[in-house]
Write an enzyme that holds these catalytic residues in place. Structure first.
Site, short mmCIF file in Angstrom:
data_model
loop_
_atom_site.label_atom_id
_atom_site.label_comp_id
_atom_site.label_asym_id
_atom_site.label_seq_id
_atom_site.Cartn_x
_atom_site.Cartn_y
_atom_site.Cartn_z
N ASP A 1 15.83 46.19 -20.88
CA ASP A 1 17.08 45.43 -20.89
C ASP A 1 18.04 45.95 -21.94
OD1 ASP A 1 17.08 43.51 -18.81
OD2 ASP A 1 15.41 42.52 -19.81
N HIS B 1 7.54 41.94 -5.36
CA HIS B 1 6.08 41.70 -5.32
C HIS B 1 5.31 42.98 -5.14
CE1 HIS B 1 6.52 37.33 -3.87
NE2 HIS B 1 6.57 37.46 -5.17
N ARG C 1 4.59 36.32 -23.35
CA ARG C 1 6.02 36.05 -23.37
C ARG C 1 6.28 34.76 -22.60
NH1 ARG C 1 10.01 40.46 -20.99
NH2 ARG C 1 9.07 39.83 -19.02
N CYS D 1 8.20 47.33 -26.12
CA CYS D 1 7.38 47.10 -24.93
C CYS D 1 8.10 47.43 -23.62
CB CYS D 1 6.87 45.66 -24.91
SG CYS D 1 8.19 44.45 -24.89
N GLU E 1 16.44 42.61 -27.06
CA GLU E 1 16.79 43.28 -25.80
C GLU E 1 18.24 43.05 -25.41
OE1 GLU E 1 14.24 41.96 -22.62
OE2 GLU E 1 14.21 39.89 -23.31
C1 PEP Z 1 12.37 44.91 -21.30
O1 PEP Z 1 13.43 44.40 -20.98
O2 PEP Z 1 12.27 46.04 -21.81
C2 PEP Z 1 11.10 44.20 -21.06
C3 PEP Z 1 9.98 44.67 -21.52
O3 PEP Z 1 11.16 43.09 -20.30
P1 PEP Z 1 11.33 43.07 -18.71
O4 PEP Z 1 11.20 44.49 -18.23
O5 PEP Z 1 10.24 42.20 -18.20
O6 PEP Z 1 12.68 42.50 -18.55
MG MG Z 2 13.55 42.25 -20.55
#
Ligand code: PEP
Ligand code: MG
Length: 759
Positions: free
Chosen positions: A628, A363, A506, A675, A604
């Protein structure tokens, strides 16, 4: 042997300083092994010599005096070969060197084992005996195991010593670096302010009372006190966070409600227990329950309860929050930072945050990112209770904390902070300018959001859209699943704020280290387990409600895009598309007239990389989650500080995977964005642009830097750089090549000044 080892390590851990720790080591090892000598030599980094630091058996007066270079003596040999050495008659060995002051001439046999922590040779542990004999295998194994166990303890004790400027030899060791994981980008230099628990609930004894009413009265006023504190903390954060995001404080309030924690304490008091004892009883029961669940999110809930318990106890003990003096440039440090702690620092003083526990998805890290405060999480080796009032540097870009930084390092980071400040000052001018290279290539820069507070920052920085709205964030700060109506309102606000710019929402991506308190998932290997789309496909009721809320929220705005996380194959995609179509049909039947929004898939998981074309054929766009993807390609946990230096999105394997994804997506005529955090790294952004990504989505803090750099370079140059980099097989060489190339272009300082320091 295991028992003995454990006992020694426990004893050493409890030692008050390094000297005492070493004293215990030599004494206990000598006793256990029945030798005549046990000594520890530590490598002094300044003189690069192994110094005798403790001995039981040799002349104690030689401690701190006898030392040898790595190319001298048997100790030097053990240290440089990084292997144990077992000799029947030491004096016959060609490397034997005799130190008269130690009195070691009497000892024939020698067994030495290197002490190595995280690949660094810290010293050598030696036992010696009078009679000529080879130590047996069991003895050798014991000493090697002992050294391995002690390495961490010694490293910790050494670091603790260095914190106050007292090195192993009493000399001032100026600087120490502690590795964690990035929580929120940016750098800060300031003074540590350690938030210690105000009161220790665990040591409260049981006590019976006769006047139960008086205890109840006492407890009620403590409850009132904490409630009022929470209200005013929430109000103080009102300028920085939206009401929905301050809902966490409501969770605290709710826990205090009569029906929850409060009521349970009252029940125990009624049995005749005093209020403090009753509080300890109830709070520890709750904490135990949460901690047993062994779930990242629930552990956080345990810390909320612990925090509340301490606050109540402070009132009960009438040790109300003493008036703390917060230093200017305050860096808040705690074992477990809570969002409530952020609100306690007077406005304008807080420059950085360090939490010993927690990850980038805690958080407090989510709040810190929304507020733009540089943060390091999971600095597990930081001896936090000893650093109050000392100078610190927080590097939220790399997840590192420096204690007692040297003048040189301070100066380097001061430049980083100043450049970040200049860039923020120049934001207005930069915001209006397009992200266009010198040769006219337009590179759309989008933002990642979660809280509503992110929206304001994104707009200040001139984002052209939202590439990733992490819907799990509003889910995480609630204490139950939000209803369709509640979700609709939250999503509508995001969509309206950016309208007519596109917003990529998402679907719920929980599991891994992102768990919901009200939907616990307990697994041994959560990152390879039930996460993302796997959870929502198994719970269509959650997925359908969410998609319906998104579709309804977009009515009349038409700027929604839906993105599916953790897709590992066609089947999951087809099932998701089926559900989305079903939800679309339902909302239209209910009279909401919305077109089907563009739908995309996150790449990912390595499996998705190889199926890019198959996936692309069925969707409107792709988006790479480099966080990821890096974790899964390299098999490196993205939240584990121990392997943080292996986590590298510039690894050749990652770069090759990314190139493939772009080529394959384009071969199917579909746009592809990225992203993950990588897109927000200015130097990496140059490569991503050259690869042909159609859009880069990043955190709002880094956006101006990326824009600045991309405006200074041509697409032609970026492509040259990419083809140069793609020929390199070594990640380190990729980093230095990239930095050198950008520096030669006169762009070195601004790219990511902190990465310059790392180099
Ligand atoms: C990622 O895995 O790069 C991503 C953008 O998602 P998160 O960081 O929320 O897993
Ligand atoms: Mg991810």
């Amino acid at each position: 042997m295991l028992n003995t080892l454990r006992k020694i390590v426990q004893e050493v851990n409890a030692a008050k300083d390094l000297k005492a720790a070493l004293g215990i080591i030599v004494q206990r090892v000598k006793e256990t092994m029945g030798t005549q000598v046990c000594s520890v030599y530590l490598l002094d980094p300044e003189s690069n010599r192994f110094v005798l630091m403790a001995t039981d058996g040799l002349n104690k007066r030689s401690i701190g005096k006898v030392s040898m270079a790595p190319n001298e003596g048997l100790v030097g040999l053990v240290g440089t070969r990084e292997e144990p050495l077992n000799l029947e008659n030491a004096s016959e060995h060609p490397r034997y060197r005799y130190f008269a002051e130690t009195g070691e001439e009497r000892y024939a046999s020698f067994l030495g084992s290197p002490i190595i922590h995280h690949r660094r040779v810290m010293g050598v542990l030696v036992v010696q005996q009078k009679e000529r004999r080879q130590f047996d295998e069991g003895e050798e194994a014991f000493l090697v195991t002992m050294s391995a166990q002690l390495a961490g303890v010694i490293a910790h004790a050494e670091a603790t010593g260095s914190i106050r400027g007292l090195g192993k030899q009493g000399k001032g060791i100026q600087e120490a670096k502690f590795v964690g994981v990035p929580g929120s980008p940016g750098a800060a230099i300031g003074t540590a302010m350690v938030m210690l628990p105000p009161a220790d609930l665990e040591v409260v004894p049981d006590k019976s009372v006769a006047d139960i009413d008086a205890e109840l009265q006492l407890f009620q006023s403590a409850l009132e006190g904490v409630r009022a504190d929470m209200r005013s903390l929430s109000e103080r954060m009102a300028t920085q966070l939206r009401p929905e995001e301050r809902a966490l404080f409501d969770v605290y309030q709710m826990m205090l409600e009569d029906a929850a924690l409060g009521n349970e304490v009252v029940k125990v008091i009624k049995t005749g227990q005093w209020a403090q004892g009753a509080l300890r009883h109830v709070v520890s029961e709750h904490i135990n329950r949460f901690e047993l669940m062994d779930d990242a999110y629930l552990r956080e809930r345990a810390s909320d309860v612990r925090d509340l318990g301490r606050r109540l106890l402070a009132y009960l003990q009438q040790a109300r929050q003493q008036t703390l003096v917060y230093p200017d440039n305050c860096i808040l440090v705690a074992e477990e930072l809570s969002p409530a702690m952020l609100g306690e620092v007077p406005e304008g003083k807080l420059v950085g945050l360090v939490s010993v526990q927690g990850s980038g998805n805690s958080h407090v890290a989510i709040f810190a990112r929304a507020m733009g405060i540089p943060t390091v999480m999971g600095a597990v080796e930081l001896p936090y209770s000893k650093i109050d009032g000392i100078q610190l540097i927080v590097d939220g870009y790399h997840g590192e904390v420096f204690t007692n930084p040297s003048e040189i390092l301070r100066k380097q980071y001061a430049d980083v902070v100043e450049e970040d400040r200049q860039l923020t000052k120049g934001l207005d001018a930069l915001r209006a300018l397009p992200c266009e290279t010198l040769d006219g290539h337009h590179m759309p820069l989008w933002v990642n959001t979660g809280l509503l507070a992110d929206v304001v920052r994104a707009q200040e920085r001139g984002a052209e859209g939202v590439g990733l709205y992490r819907t799990e964030v509003p889910f995480m700060i609630k204490d139950r699943f939000p209803s369709e109506k509640e979700q609709l309102a939250i999503y509508r606000e995001q969509l309206a704020a950016f309208h007519p710019l596109p917003v990529t929402m998402r679907t719920l991506d929980v599991g891994g280290d992102k768990a919901l308190s009200y939907f616990p998932i307990k697994e041994d290997n959560p990152f390879l387990g039930w996460r993302g789309i796997r959870v929502t496909l198994d719970h269509p009721e959650i997925f359908l409600v969410q998609v319906r809320a998104m579709l309804k929220a977009s009515e009349g705005l038409d700027n929604l895009r839906i993105l599916l996380p953790m897709i590992s194959g066609i089947q999951e995609l087809e099932e998701s598309l089926h559900l989305i179509h079903r939800a679309w049909g339902e909302v239209r039947d209910e009279g909401t007239d919305v077109p089907l929004p563009p739908i995309g898939v996150m790449i990912e998981i390595p499996a998705a990389v190889y199926q890019t074309r198959d996936l692309a054929r069925q969707v409107d766009f792709l988006s790479v989650g480099s966080n990821d993807l890096t974790q899964y390609l390299l098999a490196v946990d993205r939240n584990n500080p121990r392997v943080a230096d292996l986590y590298d999105f510039l690894h050749p394997a990652v770069l090759q995977a990314l190139t493939k994804v772009v080529e394959d997506a384009h071969a199917e005529g579909k746009p592809v964005s990225i992203c993950g955090e990588m897109a927000g790294d200015p130097a990496a952004a140059v490569l991503l642009m050259a690869m042909g990504f159609d859009c880069l989505s990043m955190n709002a803090t880094n956006l101006p830097k990326v824009k600045w750099l991309l405006r200074q370079i041509s697409m032609g140059k970026a492509k040259d750089l990419l083809s140069q980099v793609m020929r390199i097989d070594n990640p380190q060489v990729i980093h230095s090549t990239l930095q050198l190339a950008l520096r030669n272009l006169g762009l070195g300082r601004m790219i990511n000044p902190a990465s310059d320091i790392q180099a």
